[in-house]
Design a protein around this motif. Structure first.
Motif, PDB file in Angstrom:
ATOM      1  N   ASP A 179       0.835  -1.206   0.000  1.00 28.25           N
ATOM      2  CA  ASP A 179       0.000   0.000   0.000  1.00 28.25           C
ATOM      3  C   ASP A 179       0.869   1.256   0.000  1.00 28.25           C
ATOM      4  OD1 ASP A 179      -2.339   1.450   0.133  1.00 28.25           O
ATOM      5  OD2 ASP A 179      -2.882   0.835   2.156  1.00 28.25           O
ATOM      6  N   ASP A 180       0.287   2.372  -0.399  1.00 28.93           N
ATOM      7  CA  ASP A 180       0.974   3.674  -0.376  1.00 28.93           C
ATOM      8  C   ASP A 180       2.288   3.634  -1.140  1.00 28.93           C
ATOM      9  OD1 ASP A 180      -1.052   4.396   1.257  1.00 28.93           O
ATOM     10  OD2 ASP A 180       0.143   4.743   3.051  1.00 28.93           O
ATOM     11  N   LYS A 200      -0.299  -0.984  -4.817  1.00 30.23           N
ATOM     12  CA  LYS A 200      -1.249   0.139  -4.843  1.00 30.23           C
ATOM     13  C   LYS A 200      -0.461   1.434  -4.937  1.00 30.23           C
ATOM     14  CE  LYS A 200      -5.156   0.148  -2.679  1.00 30.23           C
ATOM     15  NZ  LYS A 200      -6.152   0.222  -1.585  1.00 30.23           N
ATOM     16  N   GLU A 236      -5.062   4.384  -6.339  1.00 30.68           N
ATOM     17  CA  GLU A 236      -6.022   4.952  -5.391  1.00 30.68           C
ATOM     18  C   GLU A 236      -6.050   6.465  -5.559  1.00 30.68           C
ATOM     19  OE1 GLU A 236      -4.604   4.073  -1.315  1.00 30.68           O
ATOM     20  OE2 GLU A 236      -3.500   5.950  -1.362  1.00 30.68           O
TER      21      GLU A 236
END
Ligand code: C2E
Ligand code: MG
Ligand code: MG
Ligand code: MG
Length: 282
Positions: A179-180, A200, A236
């Motif tokens: 993530d991130d 992501k 995202e």
């Protein structure tokens, strides 16, 4: 004179930081109770597959409406809970809530996987894989319907222990996302060592994609890199139709963001998914 001014402003600052400290202390002491009292909920935000147009996964994002403090954003209380170790209680609650919700949907014939965010502390807990497997078994949830998101910085926090936990989860068949991506100490050698299925791209690179040429270059090359490493890619923070089009051109697999849907309650999510299915091209 100079002294007095700076003395004054110092006193003011000090008082302010005391207020902040009090708030922190009180947040710390109230999280466990808040979890018990039902003050904590998940909002669910869909990730849409760009090829099928379907919602296959929703990310569970914690929401705390505290009776004493009102709404407290996760970016405020999660770092505090991580420092005090109370994050363990949030993770216990989150795992069970995410799995129960995915299991409810599965029993209704809605195949929606739930993606849960883990924190740095969780990755040092060697009992986590057994805990996850125990809950999947208790709620009779197929393993493909739970996904886990971890940030690079959480992995780096204690790399050896995190790798052991992640490898075990991955060997058991859990789908893992990094993530991130792009905001941490991203290094290709770390990425290569991690047992990941998905990358992501952080919203920092996506929010202004349509107007920012640099972001376009970074996002396009990150997607290519991820694909070459055998990872699927979610972007995202997609806030406009033009960004969706660009991401489609770049071969991005999934999109998530306010343009598609904000994080919403479980009931609203069901409505969104049912409408999406009706409107999807045959
Ligand atoms: P994250 O996992 O990277 O989640 C994405 C954040 O971006 C979410 O903020 C989401 O509401 C927001 N977002 C989604 N689409 C858009 C968009 O189009 N524009 C903008 N400006 N923002 C968008 P949120 O819900 O405030 O969560 C913040 C962070 O808190 C998460 O970042 C995650 O790291 C952490 N978090 C949330 N829930 C949990 C949880 O249950 N457990 C743990 N450990 N961490 C959590
Ligand atoms: Mg996440
Ligand atoms: Mg994220
Ligand atoms: Mg983020």
């Amino acid at each position: 004179d100079r002294c007095r001014t700076s003395g004054k402003s110092y006193a003011w600052f000090d008082q302010d930081s005391t207020v902040l400290q009090k708030r922190r202390l009180s947040i710390m002491s109230e999280l466990r109770q808040g979890l018990k009292n039902g003050e904590v909920n998940f909002a669910y935000q869909p990730k849409v597959n760009l090829l099928s147009g379907q919602v296959e996964v929703v990310e569970a994002l914690v929401r705390w409406n505290s009776t004493t403090h009102g709404f407290i954003p996760p970016d405020e209380f999660i770092p505090i809970a991580e420092r005090t170790g109370d994050i363990r209680h949030l993770t216990d609650w989150g795992l069970e809530t995410a799995i129960r919700q995915a299991s409810d949907w599965h029993n209704q014939g809605l195949e929606i996987a739930v993606a849960l965010n883990l924190s740095a502390n969780d990755l040092t807990n060697h009992r986590l894989p057994d805990q996850v497997m125990g809950l999947l078994n208790r709620y009779q949830l197929p393993i493909r319907l739970l996904k886990l998101e971890v940030t690079e910085s959480a992995v780096m926090h204690d790399m050896d222990r995190a790798l052991a936990v992640l490898n075990r989860l991955h060997d058991l068949g859990l789908f893992l996302s990094i993530d991130d991506y792009g905001t941490g100490y991203s290094s290709l050698s770390y990425l290569k060592q991690l047992p990941m299925d998905e990358l992501k791209i952080d919203k920092a690179f996506v929010l202004k994609l349509a107007s920012n040429m640099e972001d376009q270059i970074l996002v396009r090359s990150t997607i290519e890199l991820a694909h070459n490493l055998g990872l699927t890619v979610t972007a995202e923070g997609v806030e406009d139709a033009q960004s969706v089009e660009l991401l489609r051109q770049y071969g991005c697999d999934m999109v998530q963001g306010y343009h598609i849907c904000r994080p919403v309650s479980a009931a609203d999510l069901e409505t969104f998914v049912r409408n999406q299915k009706e409107n999807a091209p045959a």
